[in-house]
Design an enzyme around this catalytic site. Structure first.
Site, PDB file in Angstrom:
ATOM      1  N   MET A 333       0.823  -1.201   0.000  1.00 62.14           N
ATOM      2  CA  MET A 333       0.000   0.000   0.000  1.00 62.14           C
ATOM      3  C   MET A 333       0.860   1.256   0.000  1.00 62.14           C
ATOM      4  O   MET A 333       0.637   2.181  -0.788  1.00 62.14           O
ATOM      5  CB  MET A 333      -0.927   0.012   1.208  1.00 62.14           C
ATOM      6  CG  MET A 333      -1.987  -1.059   1.195  1.00 62.14           C
ATOM      7  SD  MET A 333      -3.154  -0.904  -0.177  1.00 62.14           S
ATOM      8  CE  MET A 333      -4.070   0.545   0.320  1.00 62.14           C
ATOM      9  N   ASP A 352      10.462   3.416   6.252  1.00 65.34           N
ATOM     10  CA  ASP A 352      10.175   2.114   6.828  1.00 65.34           C
ATOM     11  C   ASP A 352      11.208   1.848   7.919  1.00 65.34           C
ATOM     12  O   ASP A 352      12.267   2.474   7.938  1.00 65.34           O
ATOM     13  CB  ASP A 352      10.196   1.004   5.770  1.00 65.34           C
ATOM     14  CG  ASP A 352       9.324  -0.177   6.170  1.00 65.34           C
ATOM     15  OD1 ASP A 352       9.721  -0.919   7.086  1.00 65.34           O
ATOM     16  OD2 ASP A 352       8.242  -0.354   5.585  1.00 65.34           O
ATOM     17  N   GLU A 410      -1.402  -3.000  10.856  1.00 70.45           N
ATOM     18  CA  GLU A 410      -2.716  -2.689  11.424  1.00 70.45           C
ATOM     19  C   GLU A 410      -2.790  -3.056  12.910  1.00 70.45           C
ATOM     20  O   GLU A 410      -3.439  -4.022  13.308  1.00 70.45           O
ATOM     21  CB  GLU A 410      -3.811  -3.446  10.656  1.00 70.45           C
ATOM     22  CG  GLU A 410      -4.135  -2.844   9.296  1.00 70.45           C
ATOM     23  CD  GLU A 410      -4.918  -1.551   9.398  1.00 70.45           C
ATOM     24  OE1 GLU A 410      -6.147  -1.591   9.591  1.00 70.45           O
ATOM     25  OE2 GLU A 410      -4.300  -0.476   9.294  1.00 70.45           O
ATOM     26  N   LYS A 415       0.904   1.837  15.360  1.00 67.78           N
ATOM     27  CA  LYS A 415       0.555   3.086  14.689  1.00 67.78           C
ATOM     28  C   LYS A 415       0.774   4.295  15.613  1.00 67.78           C
ATOM     29  O   LYS A 415       1.282   5.339  15.191  1.00 67.78           O
ATOM     30  CB  LYS A 415      -0.894   3.030  14.193  1.00 67.78           C
ATOM     31  CG  LYS A 415      -1.116   2.093  13.015  1.00 67.78           C
ATOM     32  CD  LYS A 415      -2.580   2.111  12.558  1.00 67.78           C
ATOM     33  CE  LYS A 415      -2.847   1.137  11.424  1.00 67.78           C
ATOM     34  NZ  LYS A 415      -2.219   1.525  10.153  1.00 67.78           N
ATOM     35  N   SER A 437      -7.695   0.450   7.167  1.00 66.63           N
ATOM     36  CA  SER A 437      -8.931   0.044   6.491  1.00 66.63           C
ATOM     37  C   SER A 437     -10.045  -0.287   7.473  1.00 66.63           C
ATOM     38  O   SER A 437     -11.205  -0.400   7.084  1.00 66.63           O
ATOM     39  CB  SER A 437      -8.668  -1.178   5.591  1.00 66.63           C
ATOM     40  OG  SER A 437      -8.162  -2.249   6.365  1.00 66.63           O
ATOM     41  N   HIS A 458      -8.177   6.265   3.187  1.00 69.31           N
ATOM     42  CA  HIS A 458      -8.215   4.823   2.922  1.00 69.31           C
ATOM     43  C   HIS A 458      -8.113   4.540   1.429  1.00 69.31           C
ATOM     44  O   HIS A 458      -9.027   4.823   0.663  1.00 69.31           O
ATOM     45  CB  HIS A 458      -9.514   4.236   3.493  1.00 69.31           C
ATOM     46  CG  HIS A 458      -9.684   2.771   3.235  1.00 69.31           C
ATOM     47  ND1 HIS A 458     -10.923   2.166   3.150  1.00 69.31           N
ATOM     48  CD2 HIS A 458      -8.779   1.777   3.043  1.00 69.31           C
ATOM     49  CE1 HIS A 458     -10.775   0.887   2.915  1.00 69.31           C
ATOM     50  NE2 HIS A 458      -9.486   0.625   2.848  1.00 69.31           N
TER      51      HIS A 458
END
Length: 725
Positions: A333, A352, A410, A415, A437, A458
């Site tokens: 993504m 990253d 996720e 996060k 998402s 999203h």
């Protein structure tokens, strides 16, 4: 004349310069039709006029199709009811008659095309005796009407096959496929490609040199359609015999326009043009009279364009284009978002935790760009685009970024950690967007000191191809964040919808019901092949089991487990929960490990796994396909309605756009809200009550739906469609 500037030079060559006032692109409306009528009369009747050239006065291109406000007026009567096809015929045939008058006016008429020329504009060009087009990689020509539920209704279905042959023309018209200038010339759709900006001069010279070239090939005795036509021509019969079943299979018999197009071509191709265009208008009126066309035009064209032009953008906020993007996470993504951002001219810092992963993300960008070489991408442009992407593991490199998008693992904790570290570098005044998402934006925003600057952005996978971006507002998201996110989406040329926070938001939540209902049916002993075929016949891109494999059964279980943990006693269990857990416990995780609902043997085609019959024994009595289709459809409809009642959705427009472009909801319906309006809210409530009684409360109608049924309300207020441009 309001829309056409009519001038005549010393050689008697008339130039008709089309410039429809108040429109960014020339479109066909009542004023244009009246002006063209008057212009044709002058060309035909004035002896001093030796011929004519038609050109555009707009930089945006030559001409698009019909003004949809005008088209909408054709589909409404004084009483508000839809007029009968016969009444619509009289209105739509006007355009066909005008174009026919143009090509039989007795003087040569050439068309000078610079830029986009599609739909009715392209049909106008086809009615000219000669077509010149300026050479540009951005120029597109064609008849894309099929993509919005119509088919060419200004003579295109009759002229294009007479120019390039039935088989080739059907391939373009049935797919709404565009021509580039060189391809159009090769197929004789245009007569000459000239340097950009010289089409008008070339057209004038041709008219001046060919005063007697005023008869179309199909009006000359002995004309034969390229490749042949008619019931006694083997090639034509074979083409039509193959086209019908292929079209029925591709559309699952749900679309009106493709079948009408085939009928118009089959019946009209061997007739004189005056009769052929009447055949075309007859079928066009029949298609236009059905709500399917109006629904598709409204969602796929009018509302989509409005969304892309900022319909939901806060008007008081200054434009805020992104110059430097901090892209957190270099997975599929993140790398996809980096690709479209760099292509849009932004500087991208691709962050990253591992440099190898960051480099891998940039390699993805390069691989995508290389696939576009020769299709608008040059080696120089590729190098410049790639140079805008900087892979890194150092938060300090994010300095100067004016927008952040996060696409890390996720997990709320992970996060939050990344979010706080980014704020240390950029400060909380920077707008922060999360690509989650399913995780609630309001909760994620707690990690940013100014939650008014935190927003959900999203994307859908693969980012480079999927057109939709779902913008999610947390409880405290402010107008500056909304404007920034929508401006970013406009820069990368995607279609946005704006929704409010909810677990799964709108698209993931509603799409999930399609997958869940498929699993429920398997658990009840319904044949998986029946389920899959029902899904495709419904108009979905693929069956619910196949799409479950693609997104990963394991991922669905993880999302469900996280929701249970988060909601506790408030979690409403679904029958599909246990089915999905049984699949993952059996090691059937989906396509990613080669076994899910389907088996994926190496070197062979995937197939539904025979083990399903052992895990979920088949019921002795199987439902018919219509019953399965109904469940798959109404399970999605009721979830969309719940999102509307709860305020997750503010408008039915966002609901329909999000459904079609987000998870592939049956496009022929115009979207779930258009479909509910079309079949009637009373019918929807009655069907849901019946399904709830048979299959459980997941189908229970909302109170809002019951109130709407009682009052006769609809999601969309009856109104004419807005202008096309």
């Amino acid at each position: 004349m309001n829309t056409i500037n009519f001038t005549t030079d010393a050689d008697g060559i008339a130039t008709l310069t089309i410039d429809v006032p108040g429109q960014s692109m020339n479109v066909i409306g009542p004023d244009f039709l009246a002006d063209l009528d008057a212009a044709i009369t002058r060309i035909a009747s004035e002896d001093g006029i030796k011929g004519a050239v038609i050109a555009s006065g707009k930089d945006s291109g030559f001409m698009a199709g019909m003004d949809l406000k005008y088209f909408g007026s054709m589909l409404s009567s004084g009483s508000g009811d839809r007029p009968a096809p016969a009444d619509i015929f009289d209105k739509v045939f006007t355009l066909n008659q005008l174009f026919r008058r143009l090509e039989t006016c007795g003087k040569p008429v050439a068309c000078a095309i610079e830029g986009t020329c599609v739909g009715g504009g392209f049909e106008l060009a086809l009615a000219c005796h000669r077509r010149f087009v300026g050479d540009s990689s951005k120029t597109q020509l064609g008849l894309p009407e099929i993509l919005i539920g119509l088919f060419p209704g200004g003579g295109g279905s009759q002229r294009l096959p007479r120019i390039m042959g039935v088989q080739a023309s059907l391939m373009y018209m049935l797919q709404g496929k565009m021509f580039r200038p060189a391809d159009a010339a090769m197929m004789k759709v245009v007569d000459q490609v000239v340097p950009q900006g010289t089409a008008l001069d070339a057209a004038r010279e041709w008219v001046k040199a060919n005063p007697s070239a005023h008869t179309q090939p199909w009006d000359i005795k002995g004309f034969k359609v390229p490749g042949g036509a008619g019931g006694f021509n083997p090639a034509f019969v074979q083409t039509m015999a193959g086209a019908l079943p292929m079209t029925l299979k591709q559309t699952q018999r749900n679309m009106n326009a493709p079948i009408a197009l085939l009928s118009a071509v089959y019946e009209g191709i061997t007739l004189p043009m005056d009769r052929a265009i009447r055949i075309e208008s007859k079928y066009f009126a029949k298609v236009a009279a059905d709500p399917q066309a109006s629904n598709m035009i409204r969602t796929l064209f009018v509302n989509k364009q409005a969304a892309e032009r900022g319909a939901r953008r806060p008007r008081d906020e200054a434009k805020a284009p992104t110059k430097k993007l901090a892209m957190l996470g270099a997975g599929m993504m993140g790398a996809g978002i980096a690709t479209v951002a760099a292509q849009a001219g932004m500087e991208v810092v691709l962050f990253d935790r591992d440099q190898a992963y960051a480099e891998k993300g940039k390699a993805h960008v390069e691989a995508v760009l290389k696939k576009r070489l020769g299709r608008g991408m040059t080696p120089e442009k590729l190098e410049a685009t790639l140079a805008r992407v900087t892979p890194t593991t150092d938060y300090a490199d994010l300095a100067g970024a004016d927008f952040v998008i996060e696409a890390v693992f996720e997990d709320v904790g992970i996060k939050a950690e990344v979010t706080k570290k980014v704020e240390e570098v950029l400060g909380a005044d920077t707008i922060f967007g999360s690509n989650t998402s399913t995780l609630p934006i309001t909760k994620l925003a707690n990690a940013w000191s100014k939650p008014e600057n935190f927003i959900g952005v999203h994307f859908f996978s693969p980012v480079e191809k999927m057109p939709l971006v779902e913008i999610i507002l947390g409880e405290k998201t402010g107008p500056a964040a909304i404007a920034k996110a929508l401006d970013f989406v406009a820069q990368i040329k995607k279609t946005p919808i704006v929704v409010h926070d909810s677990r799964g938001f709108y698209t993931s939540r509603s799409f999930g019901t399609y997958v869940q209902e498929g699993a429920e049916l398997v658990g009840e002993g319904v044949n998986p092949a029946l389920i899959e075929n029902a899904g495709k016949q419904l108009g979905m891109p693929t069956g619910p089991l196949a799409v479950s494999d693609e997104v990963s059964i394991e991922l669905g279980v993880k999302i469900m487990t996280a929701a249970k943990k988060e909601l506790g006693d408030a979690y409403v269990p679904q029958g599909s929960d246990d089915i999905m857990v049984r699949m993952t416990d059996a090691g059937r995780l989906g396509r990613k490990n080669g076994k899910g609902w389907y088996d994926y043997p190496e070197g062979a085609k995937k197939h539904l796994s025979p083990i399903l019959a052992e895990m979920f024994p088949r019921a002795a009595e199987q439902p018919d396909v219509e019953a399965v289709k109904e469940r798959l459809l109404y399970r999605q409809l009721i979830e969309c309605a719940r999102c509307f009642e709860e305020g997750v959705l503010e408008t039915p427009e966002d609901g329909d756009i999000g459904a079609i472009f987000g998870w592939g909801f049956a496009p022929y319906t115009g979207g779930p809200f258009s479909h509910m309006d079309t079949v009637g809210i009373t019918h929807v409530v009655a069907t849901l009550d019946r399904l709830a009684a048979a299959h459980g409360p997941r189908f229970a109608p909302t109170q809002q739906l019951r109130d709407m049924a009682a009052s006769g309300a609809t999601f969309y207020k009856p109104a004419s469609m807005k202008a096309a441009a």
